[in-house]
Design a protein around this motif. Structure first.
Motif, PDB file in Angstrom:
ATOM      1  N   ASN A   1       4.684   9.794  -4.478  1.00 49.97           N
ATOM      2  CA  ASN A   1       3.613   8.831  -4.728  1.00 49.97           C
ATOM      3  C   ASN A   1       2.483   9.537  -5.468  1.00 49.97           C
ATOM      4  O   ASN A   1       2.214  10.712  -5.219  1.00 49.97           O
ATOM      5  CB  ASN A   1       3.060   8.246  -3.425  1.00 49.97           C
ATOM      6  CG  ASN A   1       3.877   7.066  -2.919  1.00 49.97           C
ATOM      7  OD1 ASN A   1       4.428   6.309  -3.707  1.00 49.97           O
ATOM      8  ND2 ASN A   1       3.960   6.911  -1.605  1.00 49.97           N
ATOM      9  N   ASP A   2       1.827   8.807  -6.351  1.00 47.94           N
ATOM     10  CA  ASP A   2       0.655   9.334  -7.059  1.00 47.94           C
ATOM     11  C   ASP A   2      -0.605   8.684  -6.491  1.00 47.94           C
ATOM     12  O   ASP A   2      -0.711   7.451  -6.458  1.00 47.94           O
ATOM     13  CB  ASP A   2       0.751   9.058  -8.563  1.00 47.94           C
ATOM     14  CG  ASP A   2       1.858   9.855  -9.231  1.00 47.94           C
ATOM     15  OD1 ASP A   2       2.285  10.863  -8.638  1.00 47.94           O
ATOM     16  OD2 ASP A   2       2.285   9.460 -10.333  1.00 47.94           O
ATOM     17  N   GLN A   3      -1.547   9.501  -6.052  1.00 51.31           N
ATOM     18  CA  GLN A   3      -2.759   8.986  -5.425  1.00 51.31           C
ATOM     19  C   GLN A   3      -3.549   8.055  -6.326  1.00 51.31           C
ATOM     20  O   GLN A   3      -4.132   7.070  -5.869  1.00 51.31           O
ATOM     21  CB  GLN A   3      -3.658  10.147  -4.988  1.00 51.31           C
ATOM     22  CG  GLN A   3      -3.198  10.867  -3.736  1.00 51.31           C
ATOM     23  CD  GLN A   3      -4.209  11.922  -3.292  1.00 51.31           C
ATOM     24  OE1 GLN A   3      -4.859  12.555  -4.124  1.00 51.31           O
ATOM     25  NE2 GLN A   3      -4.346  12.100  -1.992  1.00 51.31           N
TER      26      GLN A   3
ATOM     27  N   ASP B   1       5.739   5.602  -8.264  1.00 46.73           N
ATOM     28  CA  ASP B   1       4.696   5.103  -9.169  1.00 46.73           C
ATOM     29  C   ASP B   1       5.062   5.290 -10.635  1.00 46.73           C
ATOM     30  O   ASP B   1       4.243   5.013 -11.522  1.00 46.73           O
ATOM     31  CB  ASP B   1       3.360   5.793  -8.865  1.00 46.73           C
ATOM     32  CG  ASP B   1       2.807   5.375  -7.509  1.00 46.73           C
ATOM     33  OD1 ASP B   1       2.779   4.167  -7.220  1.00 46.73           O
ATOM     34  OD2 ASP B   1       2.422   6.262  -6.724  1.00 46.73           O
ATOM     35  N   ASN B   2       6.278   5.736 -10.884  1.00 45.04           N
ATOM     36  CA  ASN B   2       6.747   5.930 -12.257  1.00 45.04           C
ATOM     37  C   ASN B   2       8.166   5.397 -12.399  1.00 45.04           C
ATOM     38  O   ASN B   2       9.039   6.034 -12.989  1.00 45.04           O
ATOM     39  CB  ASN B   2       6.700   7.407 -12.648  1.00 45.04           C
ATOM     40  CG  ASN B   2       5.290   7.945 -12.720  1.00 45.04           C
ATOM     41  OD1 ASN B   2       4.595   7.764 -13.711  1.00 45.04           O
ATOM     42  ND2 ASN B   2       4.845   8.587 -11.649  1.00 45.04           N
TER      43      ASN B   2
ATOM     44  N   GLY C   1       0.948  -4.962  -3.125  1.00 43.21           N
ATOM     45  CA  GLY C   1       2.309  -4.691  -3.582  1.00 43.21           C
ATOM     46  C   GLY C   1       3.160  -5.946  -3.617  1.00 43.21           C
ATOM     47  O   GLY C   1       2.758  -6.965  -4.176  1.00 43.21           O
ATOM     48  N   VAL C   2       4.314  -5.905  -2.976  1.00 39.24           N
ATOM     49  CA  VAL C   2       5.264  -7.012  -3.062  1.00 39.24           C
ATOM     50  C   VAL C   2       6.063  -7.114  -1.760  1.00 39.24           C
ATOM     51  O   VAL C   2       6.310  -6.117  -1.080  1.00 39.24           O
ATOM     52  CB  VAL C   2       6.217  -6.810  -4.264  1.00 39.24           C
ATOM     53  CG1 VAL C   2       7.052  -5.535  -4.107  1.00 39.24           C
ATOM     54  CG2 VAL C   2       7.124  -8.012  -4.465  1.00 39.24           C
TER      55      VAL C   2
ATOM     56  N   ASN D   1       0.825  -1.210   0.000  1.00 42.41           N
ATOM     57  CA  ASN D   1       0.000   0.000   0.000  1.00 42.41           C
ATOM     58  C   ASN D   1       0.864   1.267   0.000  1.00 42.41           C
ATOM     59  O   ASN D   1       0.593   2.234   0.710  1.00 42.41           O
ATOM     60  CB  ASN D   1      -0.963  -0.003   1.187  1.00 42.41           C
ATOM     61  CG  ASN D   1      -2.008  -1.092   1.051  1.00 42.41           C
ATOM     62  OD1 ASN D   1      -2.600  -1.265  -0.015  1.00 42.41           O
ATOM     63  ND2 ASN D   1      -2.221  -1.852   2.118  1.00 42.41           N
ATOM     64  N   LYS D   2       1.943   1.195  -0.791  1.00 43.21           N
ATOM     65  CA  LYS D   2       2.839   2.332  -1.040  1.00 43.21           C
ATOM     66  C   LYS D   2       3.608   2.781   0.202  1.00 43.21           C
ATOM     67  O   LYS D   2       4.016   3.941   0.288  1.00 43.21           O
ATOM     68  CB  LYS D   2       2.070   3.517  -1.639  1.00 43.21           C
ATOM     69  CG  LYS D   2       1.354   3.174  -2.934  1.00 43.21           C
ATOM     70  CD  LYS D   2       0.798   4.409  -3.600  1.00 43.21           C
ATOM     71  CE  LYS D   2       0.079   4.039  -4.870  1.00 43.21           C
ATOM     72  NZ  LYS D   2      -0.411   5.210  -5.600  1.00 43.21           N
ATOM     73  N   ARG D   3       3.798   1.882   1.125  1.00 37.13           N
ATOM     74  CA  ARG D   3       4.621   2.169   2.296  1.00 37.13           C
ATOM     75  C   ARG D   3       5.692   1.100   2.408  1.00 37.13           C
ATOM     76  O   ARG D   3       5.415  -0.091   2.272  1.00 37.13           O
ATOM     77  CB  ARG D   3       3.773   2.245   3.571  1.00 37.13           C
ATOM     78  CG  ARG D   3       2.902   3.489   3.629  1.00 37.13           C
ATOM     79  CD  ARG D   3       3.744   4.758   3.673  1.00 37.13           C
ATOM     80  NE  ARG D   3       2.948   5.987   3.658  1.00 37.13           N
ATOM     81  CZ  ARG D   3       2.705   6.704   2.588  1.00 37.13           C
ATOM     82  NH1 ARG D   3       3.181   6.315   1.408  1.00 37.13           N
ATOM     83  NH2 ARG D   3       1.997   7.810   2.662  1.00 37.13           N
TER      84      ARG D   3
END
Length: 262
Positions: A181-183, A225-226, A207-208, A138-140
């Motif tokens: 991060n992109d929402q 995110d890019n 995620g991973v 979750n982007k953390r």
């Protein structure tokens, strides 16, 4: 294009001409005879090529940032210097380590040969070292069960594309850096490759999670995110390491960026 190999070939050719002239050809020419053009150019270029070869192979190598995967730390068009001896002395072309000095640390910005195509150089940030359990959920980011400290700051405006990304200050290793991060980007990793040690990674909707194998590293871009990085194509083996990025020496679009990264 393998510039290191081209440079080595030029060094050997010019060195052979210089040696042949110094040991044999010069003695056979008349005192007032002019050097053949190929001897003149070959012998005169040899010391220049030798200096460039030694500097580029063992001390520093220039590198141009080709993509936005390391925004906001490094921008497209930044010209940086890469320290070639921080992680040990390696033979040119073969990239075989002959003197072991230091190992990459979490938080280092590292240049390496792309595992899927070693003819390409990539640049990312070292996130996981051998033995680490790296989770990006979750982007953390979590390393060995401990969340990496982050502090949200003002959103980052991408000047060329005119959109905002959430911006954070992340403490990884001994230093801090900014990351984005992109929402609207999903947290899952689409279409990961079948890379070596793929069984060390577990993918899910958040995620991973990966366990870093011995002698390999897990890397990510600061523009989370890019960036196609270890989340997509796996680990960076030690033999692929080129060096540690440490300095911006030029950006034609923004001279204020010179020296802004270390």
């Amino acid at each position: 294009m393998n510039f290191a190999l081209i440079l080595l070939i030029l060094l050997l050719l010019s060195g052979a001409i210089w040696a042949a002239d110094a040991l044999f050809l010069r003695k056979r020419r008349a005192a007032d005879a002019k050097e053949p053009w190929w001897v003149e150019y070959g012998a005169s270029f040899f010391p220049v090529i030798l200096i460039v070869f030694v500097l580029r192979s063992f001390i520093v190598e220039p590198f141009k940032i080709p993509s936005g995967s390391m925004i906001p730390t490094l921008l497209v068009g930044d010209f940086i210097l890469v320290n070639k001896y921080t992680y040990g002395i390696r033979l040119p072309v073969a990239n075989l380590k002959v003197i072991d000095l230091n190992e990459p640390q979490r938080g280092d910005v590292m240049v390496f040969r792309y595992p899927e195509d070693p003819s390409l150089d990539y640049i990312k940030r070292v996130v996981g070292v051998p033995g680490d359990i790296v989770a990006y959920q979750n982007k953390r980011l979590t390393i060995n069960g401990k969340p990496v400290p982050v502090e949200q700051v003002a959103d980052y405006l991408h000047p060329e594309r005119l959109y905002y990304s959430e911006q954070y200050v992340e403490k990884l290793g001994e230093g801090e850096h900014r990351m984005l991060n992109d929402q609207d980007a999903p947290p899952f990793i689409p279409h990961p490759a079948q890379f070596p040690h793929r069984d060390n990674c577990s993918y899910n909707s958040a995620g991973v999670i990966c366990t870093v194998p011995p002698g390999e590293y897990f890397v990510m871009g600061d523009n989370r995110d890019n960036s196609r990085d270890s989340r997509f194509w796996g680990f960076v083996p030690d033999e692929n390491i080129v060096g540690k990025a440490f300095f911006i020496w030029l950006n034609f679009g923004d001279f204020k960026r010179i020296g802004s990264f270390r």
